[in-house]
Enzyme design. Structure first.
Site, PDB file in Angstrom:
ATOM      1  N   TYR A 193      44.104  27.459  32.364  1.00 41.73           N
ATOM      2  CA  TYR A 193      44.243  26.199  32.663  1.00 41.73           C
ATOM      3  C   TYR A 193      43.225  25.413  32.426  1.00 41.73           C
ATOM      4  O   TYR A 193      43.258  23.620  32.799  1.00 41.73           O
ATOM      5  CB  TYR A 193      43.420  26.927  34.327  1.00 41.73           C
ATOM      6  CG  TYR A 193      44.130  27.691  34.889  1.00 41.73           C
ATOM      7  CD1 TYR A 193      45.770  27.830  34.676  1.00 41.73           C
ATOM      8  CD2 TYR A 193      43.394  28.553  36.099  1.00 41.73           C
ATOM      9  CE1 TYR A 193      46.634  28.969  35.917  1.00 41.73           C
ATOM     10  CE2 TYR A 193      44.048  29.757  36.812  1.00 41.73           C
ATOM     11  CZ  TYR A 193      45.509  29.166  37.220  1.00 41.73           C
ATOM     12  OH  TYR A 193      46.109  30.118  37.685  1.00 41.73           O
ATOM     13  N   CYS A 223      37.458  32.690  37.197  1.00 43.93           N
ATOM     14  CA  CYS A 223      37.640  31.807  36.454  1.00 43.93           C
ATOM     15  C   CYS A 223      37.265  30.946  36.833  1.00 43.93           C
ATOM     16  O   CYS A 223      37.439  30.350  38.114  1.00 43.93           O
ATOM     17  CB  CYS A 223      38.999  31.728  36.780  1.00 43.93           C
ATOM     18  SG  CYS A 223      39.538  30.029  35.441  1.00 43.93           S
ATOM     19  N   CYS A 264      33.031  30.396  31.178  1.00 45.42           N
ATOM     20  CA  CYS A 264      34.695  30.238  31.022  1.00 45.42           C
ATOM     21  C   CYS A 264      34.874  33.094  31.052  1.00 45.42           C
ATOM     22  O   CYS A 264      34.242  33.127  30.135  1.00 45.42           O
ATOM     23  CB  CYS A 264      35.337  30.772  30.027  1.00 45.42           C
ATOM     24  SG  CYS A 264      37.407  30.668  29.187  1.00 45.42           S
TER      25      CYS A 264
HETATM   26  N1  DGL Z   1      39.051  32.075  31.939  1.00 43.22           N
HETATM   27  C1  DGL Z   1      39.382  30.243  32.058  1.00 43.22           C
HETATM   28  C2  DGL Z   1      38.013  29.950  32.958  1.00 43.22           C
HETATM   29  O1  DGL Z   1      37.111  30.825  33.308  1.00 43.22           O
HETATM   30  C3  DGL Z   1      39.535  29.589  31.218  1.00 43.22           C
HETATM   31  C4  DGL Z   1      40.773  29.720  30.494  1.00 43.22           C
HETATM   32  C5  DGL Z   1      42.400  29.275  30.491  1.00 43.22           C
HETATM   33  O2  DGL Z   1      41.628  28.082  30.235  1.00 43.22           O
HETATM   34  O3  DGL Z   1      43.022  28.766  31.009  1.00 43.22           O
HETATM   35  O4  DGL Z   1      37.496  29.594  32.468  1.00 43.22           O
END
Ligand code: DGL
Length: 266
Positions: free
Chosen positions: A47, A78, A188
């Site tokens: 994402y 996320c 993240c």
């Molecule tokens: N796990 C996601 C977050 O906490 C990001 C990982 C991604 O780039 O998809 O921002």
């Protein structure tokens, strides 16, 4: 106390991939009687490099999947999806309680002695308006160094928990060591699996913090407030779903467990 139908429904949790599993572990620790449905949107990972609209569309689609599984509360595990989509989700699904994630800037600002904190985030979160708002609200009197750690979530998603990932971490934390930052907030969920490497590379003067536990506590509070907490005594379970390949996702979980991460069983 008898469990009513609404209380017996599962808690939905989602991320672009494996990152939210660290949040899921905290949720299960705090809410052992709950059932969980975890959705890894692996076919649309990452994402972090996508346009806000694209992340919002995925968060909307995944939410519908979780609601189809009768989720009673949804944890957006996320930071990138929270930044891009939480306002949209709360407006579009007004009767569903949501818990989002954001970097622990408030605790970081309370903890720093040097007045300088680092935030390690995806490029998407770094550019989002939500982060600017968070810094405005909680960053007063503190210098916040935002580090957009391109590629770092990808390393974790692909099972890289040392080696090349360590080299990336070293590159991203070097300016923080030089600037005198003494707190580093992980913004993240994927980075939690690199916590030991990040602590080693950041050195003893920098305290690393992340909000999974606080997010689990907030989910519990919200379930209580909404009368949705499962009062049962039996341990709940986890159903794992993915938009990608189920066998590959099972392998990712096994690899993380083998590396010492606490991932709830299937
Ligand atoms: N796990 C996601 C977050 O906490 C990001 C990982 C991604 O780039 O998809 O921002």
């Amino acid at each position: 106390m008898a469990t009513d139908d609404a209380q017996a429904r599962p808690v939905g949790v989602f991320d672009s991939g494996v990152g939210g599993l660290a949040v899921l572990a905290e949720l299960q620790r705090l809410l052992p009687a709950e059932d969980f449905v975890y959705y890894a949107d692996s076919a649309h990972f990452p994402y972090g490099g996508k346009a806000t609209d694209a992340v919002r569309a995925r968060a909307d689609a995944v939410t519908r999947e979780l609601l189809a599984r009768a989720a009673k509360l949804i944890v957006v595990a996320c930071n990138t999806a929270t930044s891009a989509a939480i306002a949209h989700l709360r407006a579009a699904f007004a009767d569903v309680p949501f818990v989002g994630m954001e970097p622990a800037l408030k605790p970081a600002a309370a903890l720093t002695k040097s007045g300088r904190v680092g935030l390690l985030v995806t490029p998407g979160t770094a550019e989002g308006e939500k982060l600017a708002g968070l810094i405005d609200r909680h960053g007063a009197g503190v210098r916040v160094d935002v580090v957009a750690a391109a590629g770092l979530a990808d390393a974790v998603e692909h099972g890289q928990l040392d080696g090349d990932a360590r080299a990336l971490v070293r590159r991203y934390v070097a300016p923080l060591r030089a600037s005198g930052a003494d707190v580093l907030a992980l913004g993240c969920t994927h980075y939690v699996f690199l916590r030991r490497v990040i602590e080693e590379e950041a050195g003893p003067r920098i305290t690393v913090i992340e909000p999974s536990e606080a997010v689990a506590r907030q989910a519990k509070r919200l379930l209580e407030e909404c009368g949705l907490l499962n009062p049962g005594a039996d341990a709940g379970g986890v159903t794992y779903l993915t938009s990608g390949d189920a066998a590959a996702f099972a392998e990712q979980r096994a690899r993380l467990r083998a590396a010492g991460a606490e991932i709830p069983g299937d």
